[in-house]
Design a protein around this motif. Structure first.
Motif, PDB file in Angstrom:
ATOM      1  N   ILE A 182      31.335  40.527  37.387  1.00 27.43           N
ATOM      2  CA  ILE A 182      32.283  41.401  38.080  1.00 27.43           C
ATOM      3  C   ILE A 182      32.914  40.686  39.265  1.00 27.43           C
ATOM      4  O   ILE A 182      34.125  40.823  39.522  1.00 27.43           O
ATOM      5  CB  ILE A 182      31.595  42.705  38.522  1.00 27.43           C
ATOM      6  CG1 ILE A 182      31.177  43.528  37.301  1.00 27.43           C
ATOM      7  CG2 ILE A 182      32.536  43.537  39.402  1.00 27.43           C
ATOM      8  CD1 ILE A 182      30.404  44.787  37.634  1.00 27.43           C
ATOM      9  N   LEU A 183      32.123  39.902  39.997  1.00 32.74           N
ATOM     10  CA  LEU A 183      32.680  39.149  41.120  1.00 32.74           C
ATOM     11  C   LEU A 183      33.765  38.189  40.650  1.00 32.74           C
ATOM     12  O   LEU A 183      34.804  38.029  41.306  1.00 32.74           O
ATOM     13  CB  LEU A 183      31.569  38.377  41.842  1.00 32.74           C
ATOM     14  CG  LEU A 183      30.629  39.215  42.723  1.00 32.74           C
ATOM     15  CD1 LEU A 183      29.481  38.361  43.243  1.00 32.74           C
ATOM     16  CD2 LEU A 183      31.398  39.841  43.886  1.00 32.74           C
ATOM     17  N   PHE A 184      33.550  37.553  39.508  1.00 27.62           N
ATOM     18  CA  PHE A 184      34.580  36.650  38.985  1.00 27.62           C
ATOM     19  C   PHE A 184      35.814  37.437  38.549  1.00 27.62           C
ATOM     20  O   PHE A 184      36.950  37.027  38.820  1.00 27.62           O
ATOM     21  CB  PHE A 184      34.052  35.836  37.812  1.00 27.62           C
ATOM     22  CG  PHE A 184      35.093  34.926  37.216  1.00 27.62           C
ATOM     23  CD1 PHE A 184      35.369  33.701  37.794  1.00 27.62           C
ATOM     24  CD2 PHE A 184      35.825  35.319  36.103  1.00 27.62           C
ATOM     25  CE1 PHE A 184      36.359  32.869  37.274  1.00 27.62           C
ATOM     26  CE2 PHE A 184      36.810  34.502  35.574  1.00 27.62           C
ATOM     27  CZ  PHE A 184      37.075  33.272  36.158  1.00 27.62           C
ATOM     28  N   LEU A 185      35.601  38.568  37.862  1.00 26.14           N
ATOM     29  CA  LEU A 185      36.744  39.368  37.416  1.00 26.14           C
ATOM     30  C   LEU A 185      37.556  39.860  38.604  1.00 26.14           C
ATOM     31  O   LEU A 185      38.790  39.977  38.517  1.00 26.14           O
ATOM     32  CB  LEU A 185      36.263  40.556  36.578  1.00 26.14           C
ATOM     33  CG  LEU A 185      35.581  40.220  35.243  1.00 26.14           C
ATOM     34  CD1 LEU A 185      35.143  41.509  34.537  1.00 26.14           C
ATOM     35  CD2 LEU A 185      36.497  39.411  34.344  1.00 26.14           C
ATOM     36  N   ASN A 186      36.901  40.144  39.714  1.00 27.32           N
ATOM     37  CA  ASN A 186      37.608  40.591  40.918  1.00 27.32           C
ATOM     38  C   ASN A 186      38.354  39.459  41.603  1.00 27.32           C
ATOM     39  O   ASN A 186      39.304  39.703  42.343  1.00 27.32           O
ATOM     40  CB  ASN A 186      36.633  41.228  41.899  1.00 27.32           C
ATOM     41  CG  ASN A 186      36.167  42.610  41.462  1.00 27.32           C
ATOM     42  OD1 ASN A 186      36.819  43.261  40.647  1.00 27.32           O
ATOM     43  ND2 ASN A 186      35.044  43.056  41.997  1.00 27.32           N
ATOM     44  N   SER A 187      37.928  38.224  41.355  1.00 29.93           N
ATOM     45  CA  SER A 187      38.550  37.081  42.030  1.00 29.93           C
ATOM     46  C   SER A 187      39.945  36.783  41.493  1.00 29.93           C
ATOM     47  O   SER A 187      40.787  36.230  42.198  1.00 29.93           O
ATOM     48  CB  SER A 187      37.669  35.836  41.873  1.00 29.93           C
ATOM     49  OG  SER A 187      37.711  35.358  40.527  1.00 29.93           O
ATOM     50  N   GLY A 188      40.194  37.124  40.247  1.00 30.47           N
ATOM     51  CA  GLY A 188      41.494  36.857  39.647  1.00 30.47           C
ATOM     52  C   GLY A 188      41.804  35.389  39.460  1.00 30.47           C
ATOM     53  O   GLY A 188      42.978  34.999  39.321  1.00 30.47           O
ATOM     54  N   LEU A 189      40.774  34.559  39.434  1.00 30.63           N
ATOM     55  CA  LEU A 189      40.986  33.113  39.338  1.00 30.63           C
ATOM     56  C   LEU A 189      41.586  32.683  38.002  1.00 30.63           C
ATOM     57  O   LEU A 189      42.121  31.585  37.894  1.00 30.63           O
ATOM     58  CB  LEU A 189      39.657  32.380  39.566  1.00 30.63           C
ATOM     59  CG  LEU A 189      39.074  32.477  40.974  1.00 30.63           C
ATOM     60  CD1 LEU A 189      37.724  31.775  41.057  1.00 30.63           C
ATOM     61  CD2 LEU A 189      40.044  31.882  41.991  1.00 30.63           C
ATOM     62  N   GLY A 190      41.489  33.535  37.005  1.00 31.45           N
ATOM     63  CA  GLY A 190      42.044  33.159  35.708  1.00 31.45           C
ATOM     64  C   GLY A 190      43.544  33.273  35.634  1.00 31.45           C
ATOM     65  O   GLY A 190      44.160  32.808  34.664  1.00 31.45           O
ATOM     66  N   GLY A 191      44.154  33.906  36.641  1.00 27.69           N
ATOM     67  CA  GLY A 191      45.597  34.092  36.614  1.00 27.69           C
ATOM     68  C   GLY A 191      45.952  35.404  35.946  1.00 27.69           C
ATOM     69  O   GLY A 191      46.039  36.444  36.591  1.00 27.69           O
TER      70      GLY A 191
END
Length: 334
Positions: A91-100
């Motif tokens: 969830i922390l990664f999904l919230n980061s939006g690092l994938g663009g």
């Protein structure tokens, strides 16, 4: 070379006992369905049954991995805490939006969850095998580590999926269906089918049973015991990750309390399904049946007024004790 089939506790059972152990979970499931039908008129409705099976997906998938660990002679008490930790990282990664884009972010998040789950399983396996620490102690310690890390990541609160685009894209992973069948039910079937193939139709599966039956004989027969057991924990970690993938879109949030007592439910499902807690006997489809039994028991308690639903954990604890007594009785008869 020593014949593995002539060693270990498994051959001490009669064919009759083995057949009984295999079919007993399904008989118990059928009896529960009859009991539920008497307890509430809507119990056997398609909507209720679909809901029950869907809700059992988390434990059923995790229990498939637990079947490998327990069959190999191990034990993993950290799976509930592992769910919370893996879900937090995802969830922390999904919230980061690092994938663009939302689609790429979600894809990377799914892969990250799988890698973290496998890594946690690998760590548990290495500590148990190379560290020569009893599985109970090793995974109890791992439970504390994963809970502590989740508390730190969430700062004592909850970690919630915030991106509405990702939420919308991810929601069908739990609430969607394919040809009318809910996705979580399909996940159960696919995971169980792959697990059954690995355990029953591959050399690795035979090695898992051999190691759980008699570790010394397996080692003298050329089986790499540590490798077999470590891989069993990796499979457990992968199953935890799969459970997380269908858990996150359901609630969209996780915290340090996520997955509490899931290890008890997973182990109960495995034992009720006919897998020997001492190792050497594994039944994947029995495990799935055991997970259904646990959810159906809870559903009957919820629909009826015979027993308070707040006693569910007590009932589950009683079920695992009864299942162990039955297993011991079958061993003595053999």
């Amino acid at each position: 070379m020593t014949n593995l089939a002539a060693e270990g506790p498994k051959p001490t059972r009669s064919l009759k006992d083995l057949d009984l152990a295999a079919v007993a979970p399904f008989i118990a499931l059928a009896l529960l369905l009859v009991l539920g039908a008497f307890a509430h008129p809507n119990f056997l409705s398609i909507d209720n049954m679909t809901n029950v099976i869907t809700r059992s997906a988390f434990i059923a998938v995790i229990a498939v991995g637990a079947t490998f660990v327990i069959t190999s002679g191990g034990l993993d008490l950290s799976v509930g805490a592992m769910v919370a930790f893996v879900a937090s990282i995802m969830i922390l990664f999904l919230n980061s939006g690092l994938g663009g884009s939302p689609a790429l972010t979600l894809t990377i998040g799914v892969l990250l969850a799988i890698l973290v789950g496998a890594g946690c399983g690998l760590a548990n396996g290495l500590v148990t095998t190379l560290g020569r620490i009893e599985p109970f102690i090793a995974t109890l310690g791992a439970m504390g580590i994963y809970r502590g890390l989740t508390t730190w990541l969430s700062q004592g609160g909850a970690i919630t999926l915030r991106d509405p685009a990702v939420q919308s894209l991810y929601r069908p992973a739990y609430f969607g269906n394919i040809f009318g069948v809910p996705v979580p039910i399909l996940v159960i079937l696919v995971t169980a089918a792959i697990g059954a193939f690995l355990l029953y139709r591959t050399r690795y599966g035979r090695h898992v049973v051999a190691v759980g039956s008699n570790e010394d004989v397996a080692r003298y027969s050329g089986i790499h015991v540590n490798r077999v057991r470590t891989l069993a924990y990796v499979i457990q970690g992968l199953c935890v990750a799969i459970a997380v993938l269908i858990y996150v879109p359901r609630l969209g949030s996780t915290s340090a309390t996520t997955g509490i007592l899931w290890e008890l439910q997973a182990i109960t499902a495995v034992v009720v399904g006919g897998t020997a807690l001492r190792g050497g006997v594994g039944r994947i489809w029995g495990t799935i049946c055991g997970a259904f039994i646990l959810e159906i028991v809870g559903n009957i308690m919820l629909l009826s007024n015979f027993v308070s639903e707040y006693l569910l954990s007590a009932i589950q604890g009683a079920i695992i004790i009864i299942a162990m007594l039955v297993q011991r009785s079958l061993m003595r008869k053999g």
